[in-house]
Each structure stands twice: as structure tokens, then as C-alpha cells.
Design a protein around this motif. Sequence first.
Motif, PDB file in Angstrom:
ATOM      1  N   ILE A   3       0.827  -1.210   0.000  1.00 33.56           N
ATOM      2  CA  ILE A   3       0.000   0.000   0.000  1.00 33.56           C
ATOM      3  C   ILE A   3       0.862   1.261   0.000  1.00 33.56           C
ATOM      4  CG2 ILE A   3      -0.328   0.038   2.503  1.00 33.56           C
ATOM      5  CD1 ILE A   3      -2.878   1.166  -0.140  1.00 33.56           C
ATOM      6  N   PHE A   4       1.986   1.236   0.707  1.00 32.96           N
ATOM      7  CA  PHE A   4       2.863   2.398   0.751  1.00 32.96           C
ATOM      8  C   PHE A   4       3.417   2.707  -0.646  1.00 32.96           C
ATOM      9  CE2 PHE A   4       7.129   4.235   1.284  1.00 32.96           C
ATOM     10  CZ  PHE A   4       6.754   5.438   1.873  1.00 32.96           C
ATOM     11  N   LEU A   5       3.874   1.680  -1.354  1.00 32.85           N
ATOM     12  CA  LEU A   5       4.395   1.877  -2.705  1.00 32.85           C
ATOM     13  C   LEU A   5       3.306   2.344  -3.663  1.00 32.85           C
ATOM     14  CD1 LEU A   5       6.801  -1.180  -3.039  1.00 32.85           C
ATOM     15  CD2 LEU A   5       7.398   1.216  -2.646  1.00 32.85           C
ATOM     16  N   ARG A   6       2.125   1.774  -3.517  1.00 32.62           N
ATOM     17  CA  ARG A   6       1.013   2.195  -4.366  1.00 32.62           C
ATOM     18  C   ARG A   6       0.672   3.662  -4.116  1.00 32.62           C
ATOM     19  NH1 ARG A   6      -2.324  -2.140  -5.004  1.00 32.62           N
ATOM     20  NH2 ARG A   6      -1.643  -2.294  -7.145  1.00 32.62           N
ATOM     21  N   LEU A   7       0.627   4.067  -2.840  1.00 32.00           N
ATOM     22  CA  LEU A   7       0.358   5.472  -2.522  1.00 32.00           C
ATOM     23  C   LEU A   7       1.404   6.389  -3.149  1.00 32.00           C
ATOM     24  CD1 LEU A   7      -0.768   5.263   1.207  1.00 32.00           C
ATOM     25  CD2 LEU A   7      -2.113   6.186  -0.682  1.00 32.00           C
ATOM     26  N   LEU A   8       2.680   6.004  -3.056  1.00 29.41           N
ATOM     27  CA  LEU A   8       3.746   6.809  -3.658  1.00 29.41           C
ATOM     28  C   LEU A   8       3.565   6.923  -5.170  1.00 29.41           C
ATOM     29  CD1 LEU A   8       7.010   5.763  -1.781  1.00 29.41           C
ATOM     30  CD2 LEU A   8       5.856   7.978  -1.742  1.00 29.41           C
ATOM     31  N   LYS A   9       3.266   5.802  -5.794  1.00 32.21           N
ATOM     32  CA  LYS A   9       3.079   5.794  -7.249  1.00 32.21           C
ATOM     33  C   LYS A   9       1.955   6.741  -7.651  1.00 32.21           C
ATOM     34  CE  LYS A   9       1.375   2.251 -10.118  1.00 32.21           C
ATOM     35  NZ  LYS A   9       1.426   0.868 -10.537  1.00 32.21           N
ATOM     36  N   HIS A  10       0.865   6.693  -6.923  1.00 34.48           N
ATOM     37  CA  HIS A  10      -0.280   7.539  -7.254  1.00 34.48           C
ATOM     38  C   HIS A  10      -0.023   9.004  -6.904  1.00 34.48           C
ATOM     39  CE1 HIS A  10      -3.462   4.724  -8.629  1.00 34.48           C
ATOM     40  NE2 HIS A  10      -2.622   3.853  -8.100  1.00 34.48           N
ATOM     41  N   GLU A  50      -7.173   9.633 -16.582  1.00 33.93           N
ATOM     42  CA  GLU A  50      -6.838  10.104 -15.234  1.00 33.93           C
ATOM     43  C   GLU A  50      -5.462   9.560 -14.851  1.00 33.93           C
ATOM     44  OE1 GLU A  50      -9.167  10.874 -11.123  1.00 33.93           O
ATOM     45  OE2 GLU A  50      -9.644   8.971 -12.087  1.00 33.93           O
ATOM     46  N   ALA A  51      -4.652  10.422 -14.281  1.00 33.97           N
ATOM     47  CA  ALA A  51      -3.292  10.020 -13.916  1.00 33.97           C
ATOM     48  C   ALA A  51      -3.294   9.018 -12.775  1.00 33.97           C
ATOM     49  CB  ALA A  51      -2.458  11.241 -13.547  1.00 33.97           C
ATOM     50  N   ALA A  52      -4.004   9.337 -11.694  1.00 37.10           N
ATOM     51  CA  ALA A  52      -3.921   8.516 -10.482  1.00 37.10           C
ATOM     52  C   ALA A  52      -5.203   8.647  -9.677  1.00 37.10           C
ATOM     53  CB  ALA A  52      -2.730   8.972  -9.642  1.00 37.10           C
ATOM     54  N   LEU A  53      -5.384   7.696  -8.796  1.00 41.89           N
ATOM     55  CA  LEU A  53      -6.522   7.746  -7.872  1.00 41.89           C
ATOM     56  C   LEU A  53      -6.186   8.659  -6.694  1.00 41.89           C
ATOM     57  CD1 LEU A  53      -7.426   3.959  -7.664  1.00 41.89           C
ATOM     58  CD2 LEU A  53      -8.698   5.732  -8.882  1.00 41.89           C
ATOM     59  N   PRO A  54      -7.204   9.290  -6.125  1.00 47.78           N
ATOM     60  CA  PRO A  54      -6.969  10.033  -4.884  1.00 47.78           C
ATOM     61  C   PRO A  54      -6.571   9.057  -3.772  1.00 47.78           C
ATOM     62  CG  PRO A  54      -9.159  10.483  -5.775  1.00 47.78           C
ATOM     63  CD  PRO A  54      -8.581   9.387  -6.589  1.00 47.78           C
ATOM     64  N   TRP A  55      -5.759   9.524  -2.867  1.00 50.39           N
ATOM     65  CA  TRP A  55      -5.287   8.624  -1.804  1.00 50.39           C
ATOM     66  C   TRP A  55      -6.433   8.097  -0.959  1.00 50.39           C
ATOM     67  CZ3 TRP A  55      -5.959   9.780   3.337  1.00 50.39           C
ATOM     68  CH2 TRP A  55      -6.282  11.095   3.638  1.00 50.39           C
ATOM     69  N   THR A  56      -7.539   8.858  -0.853  1.00 51.29           N
ATOM     70  CA  THR A  56      -8.686   8.363  -0.074  1.00 51.29           C
ATOM     71  C   THR A  56      -9.276   7.100  -0.704  1.00 51.29           C
ATOM     72  OG1 THR A  56     -10.075   9.956  -1.260  1.00 51.29           O
ATOM     73  CG2 THR A  56      -9.312  10.588   0.941  1.00 51.29           C
ATOM     74  N   ASP A  57      -9.260   7.029  -2.032  1.00 51.04           N
ATOM     75  CA  ASP A  57      -9.718   5.808  -2.709  1.00 51.04           C
ATOM     76  C   ASP A  57      -8.722   4.672  -2.513  1.00 51.04           C
ATOM     77  OD1 ASP A  57     -11.978   7.098  -3.601  1.00 51.04           O
ATOM     78  OD2 ASP A  57     -11.329   7.234  -5.690  1.00 51.04           O
ATOM     79  N   LEU A  58      -7.447   4.997  -2.575  1.00 57.66           N
ATOM     80  CA  LEU A  58      -6.416   3.962  -2.414  1.00 57.66           C
ATOM     81  C   LEU A  58      -6.457   3.317  -1.034  1.00 57.66           C
ATOM     82  CD1 LEU A  58      -3.471   5.721  -4.198  1.00 57.66           C
ATOM     83  CD2 LEU A  58      -4.666   3.667  -4.961  1.00 57.66           C
ATOM     84  N   THR A  60      -8.945   2.596   0.603  1.00 58.95           N
ATOM     85  CA  THR A  60     -10.072   1.665   0.729  1.00 58.95           C
ATOM     86  C   THR A  60      -9.801   0.318   0.065  1.00 58.95           C
ATOM     87  OG1 THR A  60     -11.199   2.401  -1.285  1.00 58.95           O
ATOM     88  CG2 THR A  60     -11.687   3.617   0.767  1.00 58.95           C
ATOM     89  N   VAL A  61      -8.657   0.188  -0.620  1.00 56.62           N
ATOM     90  CA  VAL A  61      -8.303  -1.084  -1.266  1.00 56.62           C
ATOM     91  C   VAL A  61      -8.036  -2.118  -0.181  1.00 56.62           C
ATOM     92  CG1 VAL A  61      -6.599  -2.270  -2.700  1.00 56.62           C
ATOM     93  CG2 VAL A  61      -7.372   0.032  -3.317  1.00 56.62           C
ATOM     94  N   SER A  63      -8.731  -6.755   0.701  1.00 58.74           N
ATOM     95  CA  SER A  63      -9.089  -8.050   0.106  1.00 58.74           C
ATOM     96  C   SER A  63     -10.582  -8.103  -0.204  1.00 58.74           C
ATOM     97  CB  SER A  63      -8.697  -9.193   1.042  1.00 58.74           C
ATOM     98  OG  SER A  63      -9.341  -9.050   2.282  1.00 58.74           O
ATOM     99  N   ASP A  64     -11.384  -7.362   0.559  1.00 62.65           N
ATOM    100  CA  ASP A  64     -12.821  -7.299   0.293  1.00 62.65           C
ATOM    101  C   ASP A  64     -13.165  -6.311  -0.824  1.00 62.65           C
ATOM    102  OD1 ASP A  64     -13.295  -9.106   2.313  1.00 62.65           O
ATOM    103  OD2 ASP A  64     -13.621  -7.548   3.828  1.00 62.65           O
ATOM    104  N   ARG A  65     -12.275  -5.385  -1.072  1.00 61.04           N
ATOM    105  CA  ARG A  65     -12.490  -4.345  -2.083  1.00 61.04           C
ATOM    106  C   ARG A  65     -11.185  -4.164  -2.861  1.00 61.04           C
ATOM    107  NH1 ARG A  65     -12.948   1.549  -1.825  1.00 61.04           N
ATOM    108  NH2 ARG A  65     -14.535   2.132  -3.314  1.00 61.04           N
ATOM    109  N   PRO A  66     -10.919  -5.089  -3.798  1.00 60.34           N
ATOM    110  CA  PRO A  66      -9.642  -5.058  -4.530  1.00 60.34           C
ATOM    111  C   PRO A  66      -9.554  -3.851  -5.471  1.00 60.34           C
ATOM    112  CG  PRO A  66     -11.074  -6.755  -5.413  1.00 60.34           C
ATOM    113  CD  PRO A  66     -11.768  -6.195  -4.202  1.00 60.34           C
ATOM    114  N   LEU A  67      -8.339  -3.567  -5.901  1.00 60.22           N
ATOM    115  CA  LEU A  67      -8.086  -2.407  -6.748  1.00 60.22           C
ATOM    116  C   LEU A  67      -8.972  -2.372  -8.000  1.00 60.22           C
ATOM    117  CD1 LEU A  67      -6.435   0.175  -7.079  1.00 60.22           C
ATOM    118  CD2 LEU A  67      -4.778  -1.185  -8.352  1.00 60.22           C
ATOM    119  N   PRO A  68      -9.197  -3.481  -8.708  1.00 65.01           N
ATOM    120  CA  PRO A  68     -10.085  -3.401  -9.882  1.00 65.01           C
ATOM    121  C   PRO A  68     -11.492  -2.902  -9.524  1.00 65.01           C
ATOM    122  CG  PRO A  68      -8.809  -5.402  -9.988  1.00 65.01           C
ATOM    123  CD  PRO A  68      -8.552  -4.810  -8.628  1.00 65.01           C
ATOM    124  N   ALA A  69     -11.999  -3.264  -8.360  1.00 62.47           N
ATOM    125  CA  ALA A  69     -13.318  -2.783  -7.946  1.00 62.47           C
ATOM    126  C   ALA A  69     -13.281  -1.284  -7.660  1.00 62.47           C
ATOM    127  CB  ALA A  69     -13.796  -3.546  -6.713  1.00 62.47           C
TER     128      ALA A  69
END
Length: 175
Positions: A3-10, A50-58, A60-61, A63-69
Motif C-alpha cells: 500500500i505504501f508503494l502504491r500510494l507513492l506511485k499515485h 486520469e493520472a492517479a486515484l486520490p489517496w482516499t480511494d487507495l 479503501t483497497v 481483500s474485500d475491495r480489490p483495486l479493480p473494484a
Amino acid sequence: MNIFLRLLKHQWLDRSDTLRAVPDDVAARLERRVAASESRHTGQVRLCVEAALPWTDLLTVSSDRPLPAVTRERALGWFGRLRVWDTEHNNGVLIYLLLAEHAIEFVADRALARHVSAEQWQAIVDPLAQRLRNGAFEDGLTQALEEVSALLVAHFPAPQDTGKANELPDCVFRC
């Protein structure tokens, strides 16, 4: 992905990345192609990059709510904000690209969704994804637009009269 790497990427990506992927001249050509497409059918097509998702959406990722959802929900949100749902014949289509995740979503309004299967949409998404991986954004979006147009022409051809109104802007929404 952590999640930390994903947040940085976004956080790293912003609107300038969408402008690099779809610069003004490419956006203008795509806008003309959307307008030409819409002259052949009663549907409305919107392109959203869109370049990236807002961190508030990220955040919420899970196992119950995977990134594709989460990505699909984001595309549905843009479908509403860009008013693609608000067309006379309920046959609008949003082509949504999320650059940070190399994600592609097609959102079709209910009238078109009744006629087009998930397999048909996937047959458009797969070549688009390949072209995007190769950096051919304009070629990929042009081909996808032509294939979406063919579906709209098949199910919702333009009437013979010339009074068809353009209900939504044809521009590429880049955020």
C-alpha cells in the motif's frame, strides 16, 4: 503491491502525466474523431484519462475491495460527473484510462449495455491495453473509439434527418 508503494506511485503522477500521454494535438484529433463517430449513431462517447486515484480511494483497497473494484467505482463516478448517463437514448459510453495502474474501464449506459456482452467489451479492451503498453495512446484510443462506434452504429444508427443534437462535449477529459 504494498500500500505504501502504491500510494507513492499515485502521489507521483499528476495531470502533467495525462497531458504527456494525451497532449493537446492528440486530444484535438481524438475530439474530431468522437464528433465524426457521433454523426453516425445516436450515442454519446466520452474519453477520460486520469493520472492517479486520490489517496482516499487507495486507502479503501483491501481483500474485500480489490483495486479493480475501486477503479471500476472511479470510472462509474466519472460516468456520472461527465453526465454520460444523461443522454436521451441512454446509450452513452465512457472510455476510462487510469494511468497509474494501466487500467481500462468501459462504462456503457443501460440501453447499450443490453446489446453488448462483456466479451465484446473485452475484445476492445485487450488491443487497447496492448497499444497503451507500447505507448501508442492515440492509436489505441482511435481503434477503441472506432470499435465502440461500430457497436453504436449497429444498435443505434443515426436517423436520416440531419437534426441530431450533440448532447455532450466531444473533448478528451484529462485529469
